[in-house]
Design a protein around this motif. Structure first.
Motif, PDB file in Angstrom:
ATOM      1  N   PRO A  13       0.876  -1.077   0.008  1.00  0.00           N
ATOM      2  CA  PRO A  13       0.151  -0.062  -0.005  1.00  0.00           C
ATOM      3  C   PRO A  13       0.985   1.391   0.071  1.00  0.00           C
ATOM      4  O   PRO A  13       1.741   1.471   0.915  1.00  0.00           O
ATOM      5  N   GLY A  14       0.382   2.284  -1.098  1.00  0.00           N
ATOM      6  CA  GLY A  14       1.144   3.394  -1.033  1.00  0.00           C
ATOM      7  C   GLY A  14       2.894   3.299  -1.682  1.00  0.00           C
ATOM      8  O   GLY A  14       3.397   4.199  -1.784  1.00  0.00           O
ATOM      9  N   GLY A  15       3.140   1.993  -2.005  1.00  0.00           N
ATOM     10  CA  GLY A  15       4.519   1.654  -2.518  1.00  0.00           C
ATOM     11  C   GLY A  15       4.461   2.188  -4.179  1.00  0.00           C
ATOM     12  O   GLY A  15       3.534   2.491  -4.657  1.00  0.00           O
ATOM     13  N   PRO A  16       5.719   1.672  -4.681  1.00  0.00           N
ATOM     14  CA  PRO A  16       6.069   2.494  -5.744  1.00  0.00           C
ATOM     15  C   PRO A  16       5.069   1.574  -6.979  1.00  0.00           C
ATOM     16  O   PRO A  16       4.466   2.215  -7.849  1.00  0.00           O
ATOM     17  N   ALA A  17       4.831   0.307  -6.865  1.00  0.00           N
ATOM     18  CA  ALA A  17       3.921  -0.663  -7.537  1.00  0.00           C
ATOM     19  C   ALA A  17       2.499  -0.175  -7.683  1.00  0.00           C
ATOM     20  O   ALA A  17       2.057   0.107  -8.830  1.00  0.00           O
ATOM     21  N   GLU A  18       2.090   0.171  -6.377  1.00  0.00           N
ATOM     22  CA  GLU A  18       0.586   0.784  -6.449  1.00  0.00           C
ATOM     23  C   GLU A  18       0.585   2.087  -6.973  1.00  0.00           C
ATOM     24  O   GLU A  18      -0.277   2.361  -7.564  1.00  0.00           O
ATOM     25  N   ARG A  19       1.792   3.117  -6.820  1.00  0.00           N
ATOM     26  CA  ARG A  19       1.696   4.097  -7.319  1.00  0.00           C
ATOM     27  C   ARG A  19       1.646   4.332  -8.842  1.00  0.00           C
ATOM     28  O   ARG A  19       0.998   5.094  -9.385  1.00  0.00           O
ATOM     29  N   ALA A  20       2.191   3.218  -9.428  1.00  0.00           N
ATOM     30  CA  ALA A  20       2.127   3.029 -10.808  1.00  0.00           C
ATOM     31  C   ALA A  20       1.038   2.512 -11.280  1.00  0.00           C
ATOM     32  O   ALA A  20       0.981   2.633 -12.636  1.00  0.00           O
ATOM     33  N   GLY A  21       0.323   2.277 -10.547  1.00  0.00           N
ATOM     34  CA  GLY A  21      -1.172   1.567 -11.074  1.00  0.00           C
ATOM     35  C   GLY A  21      -1.244   0.261 -11.203  1.00  0.00           C
ATOM     36  O   GLY A  21      -2.238  -0.234 -11.787  1.00  0.00           O
ATOM     37  N   LEU A  22      -0.219  -0.441 -10.623  1.00  0.00           N
ATOM     38  CA  LEU A  22      -0.102  -1.897 -10.904  1.00  0.00           C
ATOM     39  C   LEU A  22      -1.049  -2.568 -10.061  1.00  0.00           C
ATOM     40  O   LEU A  22      -1.356  -2.190  -8.826  1.00  0.00           O
ATOM     41  N   LEU A  23      -1.833  -3.780 -10.229  1.00  0.00           N
ATOM     42  CA  LEU A  23      -2.688  -4.282  -9.526  1.00  0.00           C
ATOM     43  C   LEU A  23      -2.277  -5.971  -9.338  1.00  0.00           C
ATOM     44  O   LEU A  23      -1.840  -6.569 -10.348  1.00  0.00           O
ATOM     45  N   PRO A  24      -2.862  -6.525  -8.275  1.00  0.00           N
ATOM     46  CA  PRO A  24      -2.528  -7.976  -8.421  1.00  0.00           C
ATOM     47  C   PRO A  24      -3.104  -8.684  -9.429  1.00  0.00           C
ATOM     48  O   PRO A  24      -4.272  -8.209  -9.668  1.00  0.00           O
ATOM     49  N   GLY A  25      -2.415  -9.672 -10.081  1.00  0.00           N
ATOM     50  CA  GLY A  25      -2.791 -10.180 -11.329  1.00  0.00           C
ATOM     51  C   GLY A  25      -2.485  -9.695 -12.525  1.00  0.00           C
ATOM     52  O   GLY A  25      -2.308 -10.508 -13.367  1.00  0.00           O
ATOM     53  N   ASP A  26      -1.846  -8.431 -12.532  1.00  0.00           N
ATOM     54  CA  ASP A  26      -1.148  -8.026 -13.675  1.00  0.00           C
ATOM     55  C   ASP A  26      -0.108  -8.835 -14.170  1.00  0.00           C
ATOM     56  O   ASP A  26       0.889  -9.211 -13.286  1.00  0.00           O
ATOM     57  N   VAL A  27       0.183  -9.318 -15.240  1.00  0.00           N
ATOM     58  CA  VAL A  27       1.175  -9.975 -15.830  1.00  0.00           C
ATOM     59  C   VAL A  27       2.165  -9.037 -16.597  1.00  0.00           C
ATOM     60  O   VAL A  27       1.943  -8.443 -17.453  1.00  0.00           O
ATOM     61  N   ILE A  28       3.575  -9.383 -15.958  1.00  0.00           N
ATOM     62  CA  ILE A  28       4.535  -8.720 -16.957  1.00  0.00           C
ATOM     63  C   ILE A  28       5.198  -8.944 -18.181  1.00  0.00           C
ATOM     64  O   ILE A  28       5.581 -10.220 -18.151  1.00  0.00           O
ATOM     65  N   LEU A  29       4.637  -8.380 -19.493  1.00  0.00           N
ATOM     66  CA  LEU A  29       5.273  -8.882 -20.445  1.00  0.00           C
ATOM     67  C   LEU A  29       6.497  -8.249 -21.112  1.00  0.00           C
ATOM     68  O   LEU A  29       7.124  -9.107 -21.803  1.00  0.00           O
ATOM     69  N   SER A  30       6.695  -7.354 -20.863  1.00  0.00           N
ATOM     70  CA  SER A  30       7.949  -6.363 -21.274  1.00  0.00           C
ATOM     71  C   SER A  30       8.600  -5.471 -20.053  1.00  0.00           C
ATOM     72  O   SER A  30       8.095  -4.866 -19.319  1.00  0.00           O
ATOM     73  N   VAL A  31       9.805  -5.206 -20.520  1.00  0.00           N
ATOM     74  CA  VAL A  31      10.489  -4.157 -19.725  1.00  0.00           C
ATOM     75  C   VAL A  31      11.250  -3.204 -20.487  1.00  0.00           C
ATOM     76  O   VAL A  31      12.193  -3.651 -21.495  1.00  0.00           O
ATOM     77  N   ASN A  32      10.907  -2.064 -20.608  1.00  0.00           N
ATOM     78  CA  ASN A  32      11.507  -0.873 -21.356  1.00  0.00           C
ATOM     79  C   ASN A  32      11.391  -1.472 -22.933  1.00  0.00           C
ATOM     80  O   ASN A  32      12.480  -1.199 -23.795  1.00  0.00           O
TER      81      ASN A  32
END
Length: 337
Positions: free
Chosen positions: A110-129
């Protein structure tokens, strides 16, 4: 150095690895197969992992100035389909998004970088940069190698300190989100599914069993445990022991002089109490926790090889708590140095 926060249950299906409820997972005691089934146990593990990640994020961000080389912490917990066995994998892949070696968000702080970025549990990361992560084999037996390679790519990108563009899949829709980590001590945390009351540090990460995390009565007690292990890493005890006792690689801590181990435990207890206090946790739980832990676990009730008894630790921590209270009363900054 890996800075992602991971929950790992490798080499066995979650139900098998977790055992029959003695692992500290807070699954209600009902006879229903549905409640005792994979979904309930996964939900309990997810909740516990979120709790551990949240407490640890507070510890490593509040104490970044005490670490020689701070690095970014994303404030998330990740997992991947290929780390699960055949009983659990159908559950975690049911939505169709989570597959193979692709990391997915299990929990966000809660309040951390991932949440601030809009990430939610269940999001799958497909690519980085813009660089695609590897799916790997989707019908493989439990494996961690491919997942680890993907995580390294994420961590390498975060380590630069610049915003990282993540390509994610959410309910089948693809989008991009920018993520930048919080400055933190560069250590990961891992929740191990085990019925042993145990926590450890290996120089790069902190590990706590589900049983011990479940034993912690609240976040203050959980912070006490995690801060002690974090202190071992900050003080570089693993490296020191390896220098002092090369045979440790074979015989473990039995190769280390008991006096050296005892000094390290005492130092980690002291620094750990400062770390949790600086992160806003209540240092007053330390002595009561160790007395309760000693009553519940014979292995810490009495002195062991290089480890003082629970009562000795409780008394020593009462002294450290008094030291902290005196600094606070004088209006001084809480600083262990």
């Amino acid at each position: 150095m890996r800075r992602s926060t991971l929950t790992v249950c490798v080499a066995a299906a979650l139900l098998t690895a977790c055992g029959g409820g003695s692992d500290g997972l807070n699954v209600p005691s009902h006879t229903s197969a549905e409640i005792h089934g994979p979904a309930a146990r996964f939900a309990a593990l997810q909740a516990m992992d979120a709790r551990v990640a949240t407490v640890f994020h507070r510890l490593v961000t509040a104490n970044a100035d005490l670490c020689a080389e701070p690095g970014p912490n994303a404030g998330w917990s990740l997992h991947a389909a290929n780390q699960y066995g055949e009983e659990m994998r159908p559950l975690v892949t049911a939505t169709g998004d989570l597959q193979g070696d692709l990391p997915a968000v299990l929990a966000v702080v809660p309040g951390g970088p991932a949440e601030r970025a809009g990430l939610l549990p269940g999001d799958v990361i497909l690519s980085v940069n813009g660089a695609a992560l590897s799916v790997g084999k989707t019908d493989a037996v439990e494996s961690w190698d491919g997942v680890a390679r993907n995580l390294s790519l994420i961590d390498d990108a975060l380590a630069d300190g610049d915003p990282v563009t993540l390509g994610i899949s959410r309910s089948g829709a693809v989008r991009t989100l920018p993520l930048i980590g919080d400055p933190a001590c560069p250590y990961s945390v891992q929740l191990d599914v085990s019925d042993e009351l145990n926590a450890r540090a290996n120089g790069t990460g902190v590990f706590i069993s589900t049983a011990l995390a479940g034993f912690a009565a609240g976040d203050d007690e959980l912070a006490l445990i995690l801060a002690h292990e974090l202190a071992h890493n900050i003080l570089k005890h693993r490296e020191r022991f390896d220098r002092e006792a090369p045979a440790r690689r074979v015989f473990g801590n039995l190769a280390v002089a008991p006096s050296s181990l005892a000094a390290a435990e005492r130092d980690a207890d002291r620094l750990g109490l400062y770390l949790m206090t600086r992160a806003g946790f209540d240092e007053g739980v330390a002595a009561p926790f160790w007395r309760r832990f000693g009553e519940a676990n014979w292995r810490v009730r009495w002195a062991q090889w290089g480890h003082p008894s629970a009562e000795v630790r409780a008394r020593q921590l009462e002294g450290v708590a008094a030291e902290i209270a005196a600094s606070r009363a004088r209006g001084e900054r809480i600083d262990p140095r």
